[in-house]
Design a protein around this motif. Structure first.
Motif, mmCIF file in Angstrom:
data_model
loop_
_atom_site.group_PDB
_atom_site.id
_atom_site.type_symbol
_atom_site.label_atom_id
_atom_site.label_comp_id
_atom_site.label_asym_id
_atom_site.label_seq_id
_atom_site.Cartn_x
_atom_site.Cartn_y
_atom_site.Cartn_z
ATOM 1 N N VAL A 22 3.918 -31.964 3.067
ATOM 2 C CA VAL A 22 2.671 -31.973 3.812
ATOM 3 C C VAL A 22 2.297 -33.389 4.238
ATOM 4 O O VAL A 22 1.683 -33.594 5.283
ATOM 5 C CB VAL A 22 1.540 -31.337 2.977
ATOM 6 C CG1 VAL A 22 0.205 -31.457 3.669
ATOM 7 C CG2 VAL A 22 1.861 -29.892 2.694
ATOM 8 N N CYS A 23 2.715 -34.372 3.485
ATOM 9 C CA CYS A 23 2.359 -35.753 3.815
ATOM 10 C C CYS A 23 2.971 -36.216 5.134
ATOM 11 O O CYS A 23 2.624 -37.255 5.659
ATOM 12 C CB CYS A 23 2.741 -36.705 2.690
ATOM 13 S SG CYS A 23 4.496 -36.739 2.326
ATOM 14 N N TRP A 24 3.870 -35.456 5.728
ATOM 15 C CA TRP A 24 4.470 -35.802 7.014
ATOM 16 C C TRP A 24 3.661 -35.242 8.176
ATOM 17 O O TRP A 24 3.962 -35.523 9.332
ATOM 18 C CB TRP A 24 5.899 -35.295 7.097
ATOM 19 C CG TRP A 24 6.862 -36.019 6.231
ATOM 20 C CD1 TRP A 24 6.585 -36.945 5.262
ATOM 21 C CD2 TRP A 24 8.275 -35.881 6.234
ATOM 22 N NE1 TRP A 24 7.726 -37.383 4.668
ATOM 23 C CE2 TRP A 24 8.788 -36.738 5.243
ATOM 24 C CE3 TRP A 24 9.147 -35.103 6.968
ATOM 25 C CZ2 TRP A 24 10.142 -36.842 4.986
ATOM 26 C CZ3 TRP A 24 10.498 -35.212 6.700
ATOM 27 C CH2 TRP A 24 10.991 -36.071 5.726
ATOM 28 N N LEU A 25 2.631 -34.457 7.919
ATOM 29 C CA LEU A 25 1.868 -33.833 8.997
ATOM 30 C C LEU A 25 1.267 -34.848 9.957
ATOM 31 O O LEU A 25 1.163 -34.591 11.146
ATOM 32 C CB LEU A 25 0.770 -32.937 8.428
ATOM 33 C CG LEU A 25 1.252 -31.625 7.814
ATOM 34 C CD1 LEU A 25 0.078 -30.871 7.210
ATOM 35 C CD2 LEU A 25 1.971 -30.775 8.834
ATOM 36 N N ASN A 26 0.892 -36.014 9.451
ATOM 37 C CA ASN A 26 0.320 -37.033 10.334
ATOM 38 C C ASN A 26 1.375 -37.660 11.234
ATOM 39 O O ASN A 26 1.053 -38.417 12.137
ATOM 40 C CB ASN A 26 -0.396 -38.107 9.529
ATOM 41 C CG ASN A 26 0.549 -38.920 8.666
ATOM 42 O OD1 ASN A 26 1.569 -38.414 8.204
ATOM 43 N ND2 ASN A 26 0.228 -40.174 8.436
ATOM 44 N N ARG A 27 2.649 -37.353 11.019
ATOM 45 C CA ARG A 27 3.741 -37.894 11.829
ATOM 46 C C ARG A 27 4.264 -36.886 12.848
ATOM 47 O O ARG A 27 5.242 -37.156 13.520
ATOM 48 C CB ARG A 27 4.878 -38.345 10.916
ATOM 49 C CG ARG A 27 4.476 -39.492 10.000
ATOM 50 C CD ARG A 27 5.609 -39.962 9.153
ATOM 51 N NE ARG A 27 6.687 -40.448 10.004
ATOM 52 C CZ ARG A 27 7.923 -40.659 9.586
ATOM 53 N NH1 ARG A 27 8.237 -40.440 8.333
ATOM 54 N NH2 ARG A 27 8.845 -41.105 10.412
ATOM 55 N N VAL A 28 3.609 -35.737 12.985
ATOM 56 C CA VAL A 28 4.049 -34.703 13.919
ATOM 57 C C VAL A 28 3.218 -34.798 15.193
ATOM 58 O O VAL A 28 1.991 -34.823 15.146
ATOM 59 C CB VAL A 28 3.907 -33.296 13.299
ATOM 60 C CG1 VAL A 28 4.252 -32.218 14.292
ATOM 61 C CG2 VAL A 28 4.785 -33.186 12.064
ATOM 62 N N CYS A 29 3.898 -34.854 16.342
ATOM 63 C CA CYS A 29 3.214 -34.891 17.635
ATOM 64 C C CYS A 29 2.481 -33.576 17.848
ATOM 65 O O CYS A 29 3.062 -32.494 17.704
ATOM 66 C CB CYS A 29 4.231 -35.130 18.756
ATOM 67 S SG CYS A 29 3.502 -35.063 20.406
ATOM 68 N N ASP A 30 1.204 -33.663 18.215
ATOM 69 C CA ASP A 30 0.384 -32.464 18.443
ATOM 70 C C ASP A 30 0.857 -31.660 19.647
ATOM 71 O O ASP A 30 0.636 -30.461 19.709
ATOM 72 C CB ASP A 30 -1.081 -32.851 18.651
ATOM 73 C CG ASP A 30 -1.725 -33.392 17.388
ATOM 74 O OD1 ASP A 30 -1.275 -33.033 16.282
ATOM 75 O OD2 ASP A 30 -2.688 -34.175 17.510
ATOM 76 N N VAL A 31 1.513 -32.303 20.598
ATOM 77 C CA VAL A 31 1.905 -31.637 21.833
ATOM 78 C C VAL A 31 3.271 -30.964 21.716
ATOM 79 O O VAL A 31 3.427 -29.786 22.016
ATOM 80 C CB VAL A 31 1.885 -32.625 23.023
ATOM 81 C CG1 VAL A 31 2.403 -31.981 24.289
ATOM 82 C CG2 VAL A 31 0.479 -33.172 23.221
ATOM 83 N N CYS A 32 4.287 -31.714 21.270
ATOM 84 C CA CYS A 32 5.651 -31.163 21.284
ATOM 85 C C CYS A 32 6.235 -30.883 19.904
ATOM 86 O O CYS A 32 7.281 -30.266 19.793
ATOM 87 C CB CYS A 32 6.584 -32.092 22.061
ATOM 88 S SG CYS A 32 6.967 -33.633 21.206
ATOM 89 N N GLY A 33 5.566 -31.356 18.833
ATOM 90 C CA GLY A 33 6.033 -31.083 17.480
ATOM 91 C C GLY A 33 7.109 -32.028 16.969
ATOM 92 O O GLY A 33 7.642 -31.824 15.890
ATOM 93 N N ALA A 34 7.429 -33.084 17.730
ATOM 94 C CA ALA A 34 8.441 -34.043 17.285
ATOM 95 C C ALA A 34 7.909 -34.867 16.118
ATOM 96 O O ALA A 34 6.710 -35.130 16.019
ATOM 97 C CB ALA A 34 8.823 -34.972 18.436
#
Length: 53
Positions: A22-34
């Motif tokens: 879950v700690c990686w959620l801040n590293r996921v692009c909101d638009v494309c999910g990269a």
């Protein structure tokens, strides 16, 4: 792994652990999910500007 309960029925005692932390959620692009490098100003895949934390 299975264990037999008192009534003789097999029980599954192994739990599956999966998924990404879950700690990686801040590293996921909101638009494309990269998964993006937080030091960048925009997503490497879709060029969406990233929010500063």
């Amino acid at each position: 792994m299975t264990n037999n309960s008192a009534d003789g029925q097999a029980e599954d005692t192994q739990t599956e652990t999966g998924g990404e932390p879950v700690c990686w959620l801040n590293r996921v692009c909101d638009v494309c999910g990269a998964l993006v490098d937080t030091s960048l100003e925009a997503c490497w895949r879709c060029d969406t500007p990233l929010e500063s934390s």
